[in-house]
Design a protein around this motif. Structure first.
Motif, short mmCIF file in Angstrom:
data_model
loop_
_atom_site.label_atom_id
_atom_site.label_comp_id
_atom_site.label_asym_id
_atom_site.label_seq_id
_atom_site.Cartn_x
_atom_site.Cartn_y
_atom_site.Cartn_z
N ALA A 207 0.82 -1.20 0.00
CA ALA A 207 0.00 0.00 0.00
C ALA A 207 0.86 1.26 0.00
O ALA A 207 0.61 2.20 -0.76
CB ALA A 207 -0.94 -0.01 1.20
N TRP A 208 1.89 1.28 0.82
CA TRP A 208 2.75 2.47 0.89
C TRP A 208 3.59 2.63 -0.37
O TRP A 208 3.84 3.76 -0.81
CB TRP A 208 3.64 2.41 2.13
N LEU A 209 4.01 1.53 -0.97
CA LEU A 209 4.75 1.62 -2.23
C LEU A 209 3.89 2.21 -3.34
O LEU A 209 4.32 3.09 -4.09
CB LEU A 209 5.27 0.24 -2.65
N VAL A 210 2.67 1.71 -3.45
CA VAL A 210 1.76 2.21 -4.49
C VAL A 210 1.40 3.67 -4.21
O VAL A 210 1.34 4.49 -5.13
CB VAL A 210 0.50 1.34 -4.58
N LYS A 211 1.16 4.00 -2.94
CA LYS A 211 0.86 5.38 -2.59
C LYS A 211 2.05 6.29 -2.88
O LYS A 211 1.90 7.47 -3.16
CB LYS A 211 0.48 5.47 -1.11
N GLY A 212 3.26 5.73 -2.83
CA GLY A 212 4.46 6.48 -3.16
C GLY A 212 4.76 6.51 -4.64
O GLY A 212 5.81 6.97 -5.06
N ARG A 213 3.81 5.99 -5.44
CA ARG A 213 3.91 5.99 -6.91
C ARG A 213 5.11 5.19 -7.41
O ARG A 213 5.83 5.62 -8.34
CB ARG A 213 3.96 7.43 -7.44
N ILE A 214 5.33 4.04 -6.82
CA ILE A 214 6.41 3.18 -7.29
C ILE A 214 6.15 2.72 -8.72
O ILE A 214 7.09 2.50 -9.50
CB ILE A 214 6.57 1.96 -6.35
N ASP A 215 4.86 2.61 -9.08
CA ASP A 215 4.53 2.20 -10.45
C ASP A 215 5.01 3.24 -11.46
O ASP A 215 5.49 2.88 -12.55
CB ASP A 215 3.02 1.98 -10.59
N LYS A 216 4.91 4.52 -11.13
CA LYS A 216 5.39 5.58 -12.02
C LYS A 216 6.90 5.52 -12.15
O LYS A 216 7.45 5.71 -13.25
CB LYS A 216 4.96 6.95 -11.51
N ASP A 217 7.59 5.25 -11.06
CA ASP A 217 9.05 5.12 -11.10
C ASP A 217 9.46 3.97 -12.01
O ASP A 217 10.43 4.09 -12.79
CB ASP A 217 9.60 4.89 -9.70
N ILE A 218 8.74 2.85 -11.90
CA ILE A 218 9.06 1.70 -12.75
C ILE A 218 8.82 2.04 -14.22
O ILE A 218 9.63 1.68 -15.09
CB ILE A 218 8.21 0.48 -12.32
N GLN A 219 7.72 2.72 -14.50
CA GLN A 219 7.42 3.12 -15.87
C GLN A 219 8.51 4.05 -16.43
O GLN A 219 8.92 3.91 -17.58
CB GLN A 219 6.06 3.82 -15.93
N ASP A 220 8.98 4.99 -15.60
CA ASP A 220 10.03 5.91 -16.04
C ASP A 220 11.32 5.17 -16.35
O ASP A 220 12.01 5.46 -17.34
CB ASP A 220 10.29 6.97 -14.96
N VAL A 221 11.65 4.18 -15.49
CA VAL A 221 12.86 3.39 -15.72
C VAL A 221 12.74 2.59 -17.01
O VAL A 221 13.69 2.51 -17.81
CB VAL A 221 13.13 2.45 -14.52
N MET A 222 11.56 2.00 -17.24
CA MET A 222 11.34 1.22 -18.45
C MET A 222 11.43 2.08 -19.70
O MET A 222 11.96 1.66 -20.73
CB MET A 222 9.98 0.52 -18.38
N LYS A 223 10.92 3.30 -19.62
CA LYS A 223 11.01 4.22 -20.77
C LYS A 223 12.46 4.57 -21.08
O LYS A 223 12.87 4.57 -22.24
CB LYS A 223 10.21 5.50 -20.47
N LYS A 224 13.22 4.84 -20.04
CA LYS A 224 14.64 5.16 -20.23
C LYS A 224 15.38 3.95 -20.79
O LYS A 224 16.26 4.10 -21.67
CB LYS A 224 15.26 5.59 -18.91
N PHE A 225 15.03 2.76 -20.31
CA PHE A 225 15.67 1.55 -20.80
C PHE A 225 15.33 1.32 -22.29
O PHE A 225 16.20 0.95 -23.08
CB PHE A 225 15.22 0.34 -19.98
N THR A 226 14.08 1.59 -22.65
CA THR A 226 13.66 1.42 -24.04
C THR A 226 14.38 2.40 -24.96
O THR A 226 14.85 2.03 -26.03
CB THR A 226 12.13 1.65 -24.15
N VAL A 227 14.51 3.64 -24.50
CA VAL A 227 15.23 4.66 -25.29
C VAL A 227 16.68 4.26 -25.44
O VAL A 227 17.26 4.37 -26.53
CB VAL A 227 15.11 6.05 -24.63
#
Length: 231
Positions: A207-227
């Motif tokens: 709950a605290w991870l999701v509230k801390g927007r860990i999903d957005k951090d993962i998405q940002d890392v994946m975007k950078k990795f894709t680039v």
């Protein structure tokens, strides 16, 4: 903006520490004990003390959102009380009896450890239970107040809160049955307290991870990795 980033960081820190705690205890001592609190008397005690103390300090300093109209308690009040409770849990450890495994530091006094002081043991259990109940309340009632959040996120928060409450409720029910029936449920399900604590810890950690927007951090890392991969 910086305040929001700081709040997100604190939430993710709580979540990451929660996920790490049970595994660090098991890896450090390499024995399954009857509860997480019993690792206080082992080599894993350093992780138990440090992580729970970190929980306490972070929660006491966590601001959260101001109390909204119709709310009975502010985020700050709930997390401050929860933080104090978990610090009490550390300062007043559980009894060292019936660990289901080998303990260290029991021949001589270790910090505030004790063998069978019922009064101190009760303080430890009550403070730990209140900590979990308050974090369950945060997940179930407080994390869902963001009207911009999706329905799926709010469902996750509520489920996490219910899981935390359910796990602690089961522990209380089993303790009562053990007292009434005069039996030890560890003989039926070894280390049942440890497993239910693990479930509760993981529920509030998610709950605290999701509230801390860990999903957005993962998405940002994946975007950078894709680039990076496309270059």
């Amino acid at each position: 903006m910086e305040d929001k980033k700081s709040m997100y960081s604190l939430r993710k820190t709580i979540g990451i520490l929660g996920l790490a705690l049970p595994m660090l205890l098991l890896v450090s001592h390499q024995q399954l004990l009857s509860s997480m609190s019993h690792y206080y008397y082992t080599a894993g005690g350093v992780f138990f003390i440090l992580i729970l103390s970190a929980f306490g300090l972070i929660l006491i300093n966590y601001r959260g959102y101001p109390k909204q109209e119709g709310e009975s308690y502010s985020d700050r009040l709930i997390t401050t009380v929860a933080g104090i409770c978990i610090l009490i849990t550390v300062l007043v450890p559980t009894k060292s009896e019936n660990p289901l495994g080998s303990l260290f530091f029991t021949d001589t006094p270790y910090l505030f450890g004790h063998e069978s002081n019922g009064f101190l043991g009760a303080i430890h259990l009550l403070s730990a239970a209140l900590f979990f109940m308050l974090l369950g309340y945060m997940s179930f009632s407080k994390f869902v107040l963001n009207h911009n959040a999706s329905a799926s996120r709010n469902r996750l928060f509520k489920r996490c809160g219910i899981i935390v409450w359910g796990s602690i409720g089961m522990l209380v029910a089993i303790f009562v049955l053990e007292t009434i029936l005069g039996i030890n449920f560890d003989d039926i399900i070894p280390a049942y307290t440890f497993w239910l604590e693990w479930v509760a810890v993981y529920a509030f950690a998610v709950a605290w991870l999701v509230k801390g927007r860990i999903d957005k951090d993962i998405q940002d890392v994946m975007k950078k990795f894709t680039v990076f991969a496309e270059q």
